[in-house]
Design an enzyme around this catalytic site. Structure first.
Site, PDB file in Angstrom:
ATOM      1  CG  ASP A  17      37.867  43.720  39.701  1.00 40.28           C
ATOM      2  OD1 ASP A  17      38.565  44.728  39.525  1.00 40.28           O
ATOM      3  OD2 ASP A  17      36.707  43.615  39.275  1.00 40.28           O
ATOM      4  CD  GLU A 273      43.960  48.694  38.642  1.00 38.12           C
ATOM      5  OE1 GLU A 273      42.818  49.052  38.320  1.00 38.12           O
ATOM      6  OE2 GLU A 273      44.378  48.735  39.818  1.00 38.12           O
TER       7      GLU A 273
HETATM    8  O1  TRH Z   1      41.187  41.081  32.919  1.00 39.15           O
HETATM    9  P1  TRH Z   1      41.322  42.539  32.808  1.00 39.15           P
HETATM   10  O2  TRH Z   1      40.687  43.142  31.652  1.00 39.15           O
HETATM   11  O3  TRH Z   1      40.791  43.195  34.107  1.00 39.15           O
HETATM   12  C1  TRH Z   1      40.053  44.409  34.086  1.00 39.15           C
HETATM   13  C2  TRH Z   1      40.841  45.523  34.734  1.00 39.15           C
HETATM   14  O4  TRH Z   1      41.447  45.182  35.930  1.00 39.15           O
HETATM   15  C3  TRH Z   1      39.942  46.705  34.958  1.00 39.15           C
HETATM   16  O5  TRH Z   1      40.651  47.710  35.663  1.00 39.15           O
HETATM   17  C4  TRH Z   1      38.731  46.265  35.735  1.00 39.15           C
HETATM   18  O6  TRH Z   1      37.901  47.313  35.973  1.00 39.15           O
HETATM   19  C5  TRH Z   1      38.016  45.220  34.935  1.00 39.15           C
HETATM   20  O7  TRH Z   1      38.855  44.112  34.731  1.00 39.15           O
HETATM   21  C6  TRH Z   1      36.751  44.745  35.615  1.00 39.15           C
HETATM   22  O8  TRH Z   1      42.883  42.940  32.775  1.00 39.15           O
HETATM   23  P2  TRH Z   1      44.009  42.891  33.892  1.00 39.15           P
HETATM   24  O9  TRH Z   1      43.752  43.951  34.915  1.00 39.15           O
HETATM   25  O10 TRH Z   1      45.264  42.956  33.196  1.00 39.15           O
HETATM   26  O11 TRH Z   1      43.851  41.502  34.591  1.00 39.15           O
HETATM   27  C7  TRH Z   1      44.207  40.309  33.978  1.00 39.15           C
HETATM   28  C8  TRH Z   1      44.792  39.353  34.994  1.00 39.15           C
HETATM   29  O12 TRH Z   1      44.948  38.093  34.406  1.00 39.15           O
HETATM   30  C9  TRH Z   1      46.155  39.778  35.492  1.00 39.15           C
HETATM   31  O13 TRH Z   1      46.279  39.493  36.866  1.00 39.15           O
HETATM   32  C10 TRH Z   1      47.111  38.915  34.696  1.00 39.15           C
HETATM   33  C11 TRH Z   1      46.305  37.670  34.578  1.00 39.15           C
HETATM   34  N1  TRH Z   1      46.649  36.770  33.468  1.00 39.15           N
HETATM   35  C12 TRH Z   1      47.064  35.498  33.757  1.00 39.15           C
HETATM   36  O14 TRH Z   1      47.187  35.142  34.950  1.00 39.15           O
HETATM   37  N2  TRH Z   1      47.338  34.630  32.750  1.00 39.15           N
HETATM   38  C13 TRH Z   1      47.245  34.987  31.445  1.00 39.15           C
HETATM   39  O15 TRH Z   1      47.505  34.151  30.551  1.00 39.15           O
HETATM   40  C14 TRH Z   1      46.843  36.327  31.148  1.00 39.15           C
HETATM   41  C15 TRH Z   1      46.737  36.778  29.718  1.00 39.15           C
HETATM   42  C16 TRH Z   1      46.531  37.196  32.177  1.00 39.15           C
END
Ligand code: TRH
Length: 378
Positions: A17, A273
């Site tokens: 989010d 996402e």
């Molecule tokens: O963290 P998530 O599992 O987020 C989820 C989804 O958005 C889902 O739709 C929502 O309903 C739920 O949360 C509550 O996965 P996502 O969406 O990939 O988000 C991870 C974020 O972290 C993304 O912006 C990339 C970032 N990230 C980093 O900045 N550094 C890192 O080392 C990694 C692995 C990710």
């Protein structure tokens, strides 16, 4: 025209989010020269993806975005011209009251989660009159097809991705303390939920005919990997060797560095996402661990995406993708042949992904769609 925006974000769990809101806020500021205030209820999670954010400070400007800690007691502020409530978070009553008093009705947008289901395009842009007060919200759906709000894609993203040459990659890997690329080595990034079949997958990779480097930013799967490999504590500097597999645990990265990690890997396992979309801009084969929802709603989303993404693939390749994604999400049990079959389409998948990106580039990106929508209404 320069407009004032308020983006409201609650962090329910994980980083998606705030990950999306932060990218959007930055892009509206940098690419569209808008004035953006970002209200976030959890600055600690925020600072994990954006280390320049100080979780102790209630109000700070980072990369041109005015970041505010959204607290239970909401101190009245002048409302913006465009208001985004992200992922159905509820705006504070005190803020809504100020919207009612505004001389000109603000554009109030409910930014929804990403989906490829067919109904999304029908609901995108629909007005929803507030049940109690004379204000209208609009449902805004990101998406992969025309008729939706598009995906987050910064103006210079594709150019930066293309400029990520071997020399730039080398500098990046060195700077981040990541192992240098060895010839014939396959590099895989891993970001997934602890429900993914990690133990089995690590076993499969360890028996590979090529050396494999698995890069894992610390997070929810660290514990499973540690117990599988009987490592008491997984330190980020330590390399773990298991047959043909080397595991490099790294600290959770700053968001733009994570993009570069995706660009530098041959396979990306992503989730939720935002990382799922970012992996698509990287061209390399990607495997999606979808965020599990109650009553299995996520299967519809997964299938809808697979239908679209594999539509132009030869049948055997589409089948290989489906089988691995099904296993990775727990619909079937993973085994070596599912992985090897997917792996055998590596080159073809890269070519397919390049065409897929070209197709996505025909759409406006999410920030541009939002800016255009707001401008048309103001
Ligand atoms: O963290 P998530 O599992 O987020 C989820 C989804 O958005 C889902 O739709 C929502 O309903 C739920 O949360 C509550 O996965 P996502 O969406 O990939 O988000 C991870 C974020 O972290 C993304 O912006 C990339 C970032 N990230 C980093 O900045 N550094 C890192 O080392 C990694 C692995 C990710």
């Amino acid at each position: 025209m320069q407009r004032r925006w308020d983006i409201f974000c609650t962090v329910i769990d994980n980083f998606g989010d705030i990950g999306i809101c932060w990218r959007l806020a930055r892009q509206l500021t940098q690419d569209h020269h808008q004035v953006v205030r970002l209200w976030v209820d959890d600055l600690i999670s925020f600072s994990c993806i954006a280390p320049d954010v100080n979780p102790e400070i209630q109000q700070q400007v980072v990369l041109g975005v005015d970041i505010r800690h959204w607290q239970c007691v909401f101190v009245e502020v002048e409302p913006a011209e465009v208001v985004i409530e992200a992922f159905a978070c509820e705006l504070p009553d005190a803020y809504v009251a100020t919207l009612l008093q505004a001389k000109k009705q603000p554009v109030w947008i409910n930014l929804e989660y990403l989906s490829t289901e067919l109904w999304v395009a029908q609901y995108h842009g629909l007005p929803s009159p507030h049940p109690r007060i004379p204000l209208i919200k609009t449902f805004f759906f990101p998406g992969f097809v025309q008729g939706t709000g598009g995906l987050i894609r910064e103006k210079n993203l594709i150019a930066q991705r293309s400029a990520f040459s071997a020399t730039v990659e080398h500098a990046f890997l060195q700077h981040k303390g990541l192992l240098e690329r060895k010839s014939s080595e396959i590099r895989v990034s891993l970001f997934c939920y602890d429900t993914a079949p990690i133990n089995k997958f690590i076993q499969i990779l360890s028996e590979s005919s090529e050396p494999i480097l698995l890069i894992v930013p610390v997070g929810s799967v660290t514990g499973s990997i540690a117990s599988l490999l009987k490592e008491p504590l997984l330190q980020t500097e330590k390399l773990i060797q298991h047959g043909q597999l080397t595991i490099q645990m790294i600290p959770f990265m700053e968001q733009t560095d994570y993009d570069r990690l995706l660009w530098s890997c041959d396979f990306n396992f992503v989730r939720g996402e935002d990382s799922f979309v970012r992996a698509q801009w990287a061209d390399s084969p990607f495997v999606w661990n979808i965020y599990p929802q109650t009553e299995g709603t996520h299967w519809k989303k997964l299938d809808a995406f697979l239908n679209l993404y594999t539509a132009d693939m030869p049948e055997e390749m589409a089948d290989a993708v489906r089988k691995l994604w099904d296993c990775w999400n727990g619909r079937n049990e993973i085994n070596g042949s599912v992985w090897l079959n997917y792996f055998s389409f590596r080159e073809a998948l890269i070519e397919h992904n390049k065409d897929w990106v070209k197709q996505l580039l025909r759409q406006d990106d999410l920030a541009s769609s939002l800016a255009q929508f707001a401008e048309n209404r103001l």
